[in-house]
Design a protein around this motif. Structure first.
Motif, short mmCIF file in Angstrom:
data_model
loop_
_atom_site.label_atom_id
_atom_site.label_comp_id
_atom_site.label_asym_id
_atom_site.label_seq_id
_atom_site.Cartn_x
_atom_site.Cartn_y
_atom_site.Cartn_z
N GLY A 61 0.84 -1.19 0.00
CA GLY A 61 0.00 0.00 0.00
C GLY A 61 0.88 1.24 0.00
O GLY A 61 0.68 2.17 0.79
N GLY A 63 1.18 3.77 -1.90
CA GLY A 63 0.69 5.08 -2.34
C GLY A 63 1.58 5.62 -3.45
O GLY A 63 1.84 4.95 -4.45
N ASP A 84 0.82 -1.22 -4.81
CA ASP A 84 -0.42 -0.48 -4.52
C ASP A 84 -1.46 -0.89 -5.56
O ASP A 84 -1.12 -1.29 -6.67
CB ASP A 84 -0.20 1.03 -4.55
CG ASP A 84 -1.23 1.77 -3.70
OD1 ASP A 84 -0.90 2.19 -2.57
OD2 ASP A 84 -2.39 1.92 -4.16
N GLN A 85 -2.74 -0.77 -5.18
CA GLN A 85 -3.79 -1.12 -6.14
C GLN A 85 -4.21 0.07 -6.98
O GLN A 85 -4.92 -0.08 -7.98
CB GLN A 85 -5.00 -1.70 -5.40
CG GLN A 85 -5.71 -0.70 -4.51
CD GLN A 85 -6.78 -1.34 -3.64
OE1 GLN A 85 -6.92 -2.55 -3.60
NE2 GLN A 85 -7.54 -0.51 -2.93
N ARG A 89 -2.28 6.59 -7.98
CA ARG A 89 -1.16 6.85 -7.07
C ARG A 89 0.15 6.37 -7.69
O ARG A 89 1.18 7.03 -7.59
CB ARG A 89 -1.40 6.16 -5.72
CG ARG A 89 -2.52 6.82 -4.93
CD ARG A 89 -2.14 7.01 -3.47
NE ARG A 89 -3.04 7.98 -2.85
CZ ARG A 89 -4.00 7.66 -1.98
NH1 ARG A 89 -4.18 6.41 -1.64
NH2 ARG A 89 -4.75 8.60 -1.45
N ALA A 112 -1.07 -4.01 -7.89
CA ALA A 112 -1.65 -5.30 -7.47
C ALA A 112 -2.38 -5.11 -6.15
O ALA A 112 -2.15 -4.13 -5.44
CB ALA A 112 -0.54 -6.34 -7.30
N ASP A 113 -3.21 -6.10 -5.84
CA ASP A 113 -3.82 -6.15 -4.52
C ASP A 113 -2.80 -6.83 -3.60
O ASP A 113 -2.32 -7.93 -3.91
CB ASP A 113 -5.11 -6.98 -4.58
CG ASP A 113 -5.55 -7.44 -3.21
OD1 ASP A 113 -5.68 -6.59 -2.32
OD2 ASP A 113 -5.71 -8.66 -3.02
N VAL A 114 -2.45 -6.21 -2.49
CA VAL A 114 -1.34 -6.75 -1.69
C VAL A 114 -1.68 -8.09 -1.05
O VAL A 114 -0.79 -8.93 -0.87
CB VAL A 114 -0.83 -5.79 -0.58
CG1 VAL A 114 -0.21 -4.55 -1.18
CG2 VAL A 114 -1.86 -5.44 0.41
N LEU A 134 2.51 1.01 5.85
CA LEU A 134 2.55 2.36 6.42
C LEU A 134 1.24 3.10 6.15
O LEU A 134 0.86 3.30 5.01
CB LEU A 134 3.74 3.12 5.82
CG LEU A 134 5.10 2.43 6.04
CD1 LEU A 134 6.22 3.23 5.38
CD2 LEU A 134 5.39 2.23 7.52
N TYR A 135 0.57 3.42 7.22
CA TYR A 135 -0.68 4.19 7.17
C TYR A 135 -1.71 3.53 6.25
O TYR A 135 -2.20 4.15 5.30
CB TYR A 135 -0.40 5.66 6.83
CG TYR A 135 0.59 6.19 7.84
CD1 TYR A 135 0.16 6.61 9.09
CD2 TYR A 135 1.96 6.14 7.59
CE1 TYR A 135 1.08 6.99 10.06
CE2 TYR A 135 2.88 6.50 8.55
CZ TYR A 135 2.43 6.94 9.78
OH TYR A 135 3.33 7.29 10.76
N ASN A 137 -5.28 2.10 4.93
CA ASN A 137 -6.63 2.65 5.08
C ASN A 137 -7.22 2.07 6.37
O ASN A 137 -7.26 0.86 6.52
CB ASN A 137 -7.51 2.25 3.90
CG ASN A 137 -7.08 2.93 2.62
OD1 ASN A 137 -6.38 3.94 2.65
ND2 ASN A 137 -7.45 2.38 1.48
N THR A 202 6.58 9.06 4.51
CA THR A 202 5.47 8.92 3.56
C THR A 202 4.64 10.20 3.60
O THR A 202 4.68 10.96 4.57
CB THR A 202 4.53 7.73 3.89
OG1 THR A 202 3.56 8.15 4.86
CG2 THR A 202 5.26 6.51 4.39
N ALA A 203 3.83 10.35 2.53
CA ALA A 203 2.97 11.53 2.44
C ALA A 203 1.99 11.56 3.61
O ALA A 203 1.73 12.61 4.21
CB ALA A 203 2.23 11.50 1.11
N PHE A 204 1.44 10.40 3.97
CA PHE A 204 0.45 10.37 5.05
C PHE A 204 1.12 10.59 6.41
O PHE A 204 0.54 11.25 7.28
CB PHE A 204 -0.35 9.06 5.00
CG PHE A 204 -1.48 9.11 4.01
CD1 PHE A 204 -2.77 9.38 4.42
CD2 PHE A 204 -1.24 8.92 2.66
CE1 PHE A 204 -3.82 9.46 3.50
CE2 PHE A 204 -2.27 8.99 1.74
CZ PHE A 204 -3.56 9.27 2.15
#
Ligand SMILES: C[S@@+](CC[C@H](N)C(=O)[O-])C[C@H]1O[C@@H](n2cnc3c(N)ncnc32)[C@H](O)[C@@H]1O
Length: 231
Positions: A61, A63, A84-85, A89, A112-114, A134-135, A137, A202-204
């Motif tokens: 994930g 991002g 990341d899916q 992003r 891909a879906d992790v 990391l962060y 959802n 990370t951005a988040f």
């Protein structure tokens, strides 16, 4: 600045009452679901790199892959898998439109879906030195419990392919649940720790830290026996 009051808003104030039952159900009846076709395709594309013998790090994930680039700099001898899916992003990260994967030096951006990706890695006997989540959802509505990674039927695979696993989040409840599920699988207590004064990777992380949130970190080493048991 006080960080006490800044957090995710949710009616769920502690570990979800159904989480332990979920874990028991997955243990009794392991998931037989197959990964989505696009994840199978992405995995097939990058598999030769994964099996080249180079040590691996997974950024699940990722991002826009800021943390993945940081990892690529920190660990130049490793291959960093930035998964990341979101095509959007990953496009911002440098994955050309319509592509499933691209390699840039020791970094591979992968759409891909992790959960499915980890399932495929586990089936191929692949293991990563570090697995960063990391962060993720948070899915703060209680009814969305199973959308959280640690309450997903394939979370055991996300653990088994990892030598070290780390999650960071700004929601204390998510961190507590993540630690509880890791403790359940590892058979030893995993603690939640505050992440104080981070240099955001990370951005988040930057967004939450700059707006005064408390950040939490959960990490654990995964014994080889757990990996072998899954073969
Ligand atoms: C809140 S963002 C965090 C991004 C980045 N790690 C950061 O800290 O800036 C969560 C990311 O996870 C991705 N994501 C959520 N579920 C996923 C899944 N099942 N497979 C792959 N990516 C997923 C989303 O597309 C999104 O980019």
């Amino acid at each position: 600045m006080s960080r006490e009051s800044k957090t995710i808003q949710s009616a769920q104030l502690s570990v979800h009452p159904r989480l332990r039952r979920c874990l028991q159900r997955y243990a009794d009846r392991p998931s037989e679901s197959e990964p989505a076709a696009h994840t199978v395709q992405s995995f097939a594309q990058v598999r030769p790199w994964l099996e080249s013998g180079q040590s691996l790090i997974l950024d699940s994930g990722c991002g826009t892959a800021e943390s993945s680039r940081w990892l690529a700099d920190q660990y130049p001898d490793h291959l960093i898998l930035a998964v990341d899916q979101s095509a959007h992003r990953l496009y911002q990260a440098g994955l050309p439109d319509g592509h499933l994967a691209v390699r840039q030096g020791n970094l591979i951006l992968i759409r891909a879906d992790v959960t499915g990706f980890c399932q495929l890695m586990r089936r191929c006997g692949l293991r990563v030195d570090r697995h960063m989540i990391l962060y993720p959802n948070p899915w703060p509505k209680a009814r969305h419990l199973q959308r959280r990674y640690h309450a997903h039927p394939l979370f055991a695979d996300m653990i088994r392919i990892s030598k070290l696993i780390e999650c960071r989040t700004n929601w204390a409840v998510y961190a507590e649940e993540f630690a509880l599920v890791l403790s359940y699988h590892l058979g030893s207590r995993v603690e939640v720790r505050p992440l104080r004064n981070p240099t955001p990777v990370t951005a988040f992380e930057r967004k939450y830290y700059n707006s005064g949130h408390i950040l939490y970190q959960v990490n654990a080493s995964v014994p080889k026996s757990l990996h072998s048991a899954a073969q």
